[in-house]
Design a protein around this motif. Structure first.
Motif: not given
Length: 191
Positions: A37-40, A64-69, A139-146
Motif C-alpha cells: 500500500a505504497d503512500p502516493v 500516524q496515517m496508518c494508525a488512522s487507516l 490533519p497531517l496532510n493539511e500541515a504538509r500542504e501548509a
C-alpha cells in the motif's frame, strides 16, 4: 523489474507477483496475506489522475496515517503497517481476488486504467475511495500542504501474495541499488 526478479528467483507470477509477501518478510512483518500500500500523491490534471513520484514522508507521519487507516478499517479484515516510511503494507484475512499493476508501471501515469481488476475489483475501488477521503482530510496532510509538501492522499495497492517460502538461489550474489532486488536476494539467501 518485478516480473524479471520473479522469473530469476523462481516465483510464479501467473496473477500478481507476490512482492508484498516478500517485502513483508524482508521488513520483519512475517508471513501472511499481504498487499503493498505504497503512500502516493494523486493529482487531478484535466481528465487524468496522475500518480506522482513518492512524496517524502517521515516515519512518524507514516505511523500516524496508518494508525488512522487502522482505526477506520477496524474489524474489516485488514491492518496497515509502515515498517518504512515509503513502504506500507496491508495484512489481509484472505488474498483478494484482484489483479493489480506494479507501482513502477504506473508511476507518472494516469491511474484510471491501472486500478485493480478482477472479481473483487469493485470492492477494492470502494476501499480506495474511502482511503483517499480519509487521507485527504487527515490533519497531517493539511500541515504538509501548509509547508509546501505534497499531500499523501492515497495509497497504491499492488503485489498481493501469501507466504512464498525460500526463493530459488539462482545466482551467487546480487549487485543492485534497488530495495526490491535486495528483498528478493534476502528471501533467496543470496548476498
Amino acid at each position: 523489474l518485478e516480473n524479471h526478479l520473479c522469473e530469476l528467483f523462481g516465483v510464479s507470477c501467473a496473477e500478481d507477483a507476490p512482492i508484498a509477501a516478500i517485502g513483508a518478510t524482508f521488513d520483519g512483518l512475517g508471513e501472511g496475506c499481504w498487499l503493498l500500500a505504497d503512500p502516493v500523491h494523486l493529482r487531478l490534471q484535466r481528465d487524468q489522475l496522475l500518480l506522482l513520484p513518492n512524496a517524502e514522508i517521515s516515519a512518524d507521519e507514516a505511523g500516524q496515517m496508518c494508525a488512522s487507516l487502522n482505526e477506520h478499517f477496524a474489524g474489516q479484515g485488514m491492518e496497515f503497517f509502515a515498517p518504512h516510511p515509503q513502504r506500507w503494507y496491508v495484512r489481509l484475512d484472505a488474498l483478494p481476488r484482484i489483479r493489480t499493476t506494479p507501482f513502477s508501471a504506473v508511476l507518472g501515469s494516469n491511474v484510471r486504467r491501472a486500478l485493480p481488476t478482477g472479481e473483487d475489483a469493485a470492492h477494492w475501488h470502494q476501499l480506495l475511495n474511502e482511503i483517499q477521503m480519509l487521507l485527504f482530510a487527515h490533519p497531517l496532510n493539511e500541515a504538509r500542504e501548509a509547508h509546501g509538501e505534497l499531500a499523501i492522499n492515497s495509497v497504491w495497492l499492488w503485489g498481493a501474495g501469501g507466504p512464498v517460502g525460500v526463493l530459488q538461489k539462482t545466482c551467487d550474489s546480487v549487485s543492485q541499488d534497488d530495495v526490491l532486488s535486495e528483498m528478493f536476494a534476502a528471501a533467496a539467501g543470496v548476498p
